[in-house]
Design an enzyme around this catalytic site. Sequence first.
Site, PDB file in Angstrom:
ATOM      1  CD  GLN A  92      -5.237   2.486   6.519  1.00  0.00           C
ATOM      2  OE1 GLN A  92      -5.521   2.574   7.718  1.00  0.00           O
ATOM      3  NE2 GLN A  92      -4.163   1.845   6.093  1.00  0.00           N
ATOM      4  CB  CYS A 120      -1.387  -1.270  12.104  1.00  0.00           C
ATOM      5  SG  CYS A 120      -1.071  -3.008  11.700  1.00  0.00           S
ATOM      6  CD  GLU A 136      -1.890  -7.697  -1.063  1.00  0.00           C
ATOM      7  OE1 GLU A 136      -2.328  -8.634  -0.354  1.00  0.00           O
ATOM      8  OE2 GLU A 136      -1.316  -6.693  -0.595  1.00  0.00           O
TER       9      GLU A 136
END
Length: 421
Positions: A252, A372, A302
């Site tokens: 981030q 985002c 992931e």
Amino acid sequence: MQVHIDALGAEGHGLARLPDGGTLFVPGALPGEAVRVLPTGGGQALLEEIITPSPDRVDPVCALFGRCGGCSVQYMSLPLSLRWKVDIVTRALQAAGYADVPVMTPWQALPRTRRRVDLAFRRVDQGIALGLHRRRGDVVDMTECHVLEPALFALLAPLRQMLHSLPAVRRGGDLQINMLDSGPDLLLATDGPPGNDDRRILAHFAGEQRIPRISYRPPASHDVPETVAQTATVWHEFSGVRTAPPPGAFLQPSRSGEDAIRQAVLHSLPAKRIKGDIIELYAGCGTLSFALATRGRVMAHEGDEAAFNCLRQACGGTRVQAFHRDLNRQPVMANVLAKAGAVVLDPPHAGAGAQLAQITDGKPLHVIYVSCNPTALRRDAAALRQAGYRLERLTVIDQFLWSTEVESVCLFTRPPPPRRR
């Protein structure tokens, strides 16, 4: 022509509504201003004069503003910027069909707190220009920055000298810097292959500047980066758990912003005991995984192999179990998601893609969506609404000061099925 600016568009351009029902977008104009513009066609206009300025108009803090390709709205006060970004996300969710959007207190980063940056560099007459690309142009040397952490910005001057001496830099290249807890982590790409002299120079630079690792990215993007200099252990902590991020790992933008996202996600979890596992999608290196594990067992998925390996190696002794899975090609199936106590996803910029269809089919009671991209959020939120989900909570997070980028955390819930007697 003279117009009145009524609002801001998604790109931060002033929006003027014309008497004939049309609209004009005016870059550099703010709501409430009377301005003189030159229409250029296609609903666009050039700002020629500000007749009545807005009280939210401020002088840009950076001398490079207007040339550097980073900040785009430094003439806008930060309070107005935050209100505008809240409005962007709110309107996206309203367009998805949620008339009532419950907005929590928004969060905004402070200047000089950004800890990661992707830079370009080019050889020039005087040495090396290192910075961001001019809008539709060459690299602008970053001699000033009000966004980056001071320690990261201080590294740029010695980097210019080092890059100037590298034989592998013929015309230029790219450089990514992550400020990990162990120190700066550099990922370098050049337009020439690194030789022995390059490795010697990079090793000396790493030792001199106390840089734990410098890696080199080959021209083919699928190739694994090569560590060309390492002086110490590379590590970074997520919620008290130490990990070993790979070169170029996703972080981030700011430490405080990461914590704001983490807290918004945790506050969105059920207040009582979570019934079932927490299924985390697009887990990365564990930005949220270990915080989620304080509330229950986490099944973390992931797709990137390097990030997955980082997460898997850090899972020992925690309630996190890592799975390597390309969620676009092999999404977690609906029958698994249906049993989850909560589903947490932080998808890429394009949105959740094929994975979202499995979520809407499985209908878990709680879906926490970290976004985002308001455009992708609108599309995915519309699919969740069609599946019967309500929007219970929205937190807007502004980590990218003076830009059009905005992040948000949304809690979607659906009523539980009626109990049988």
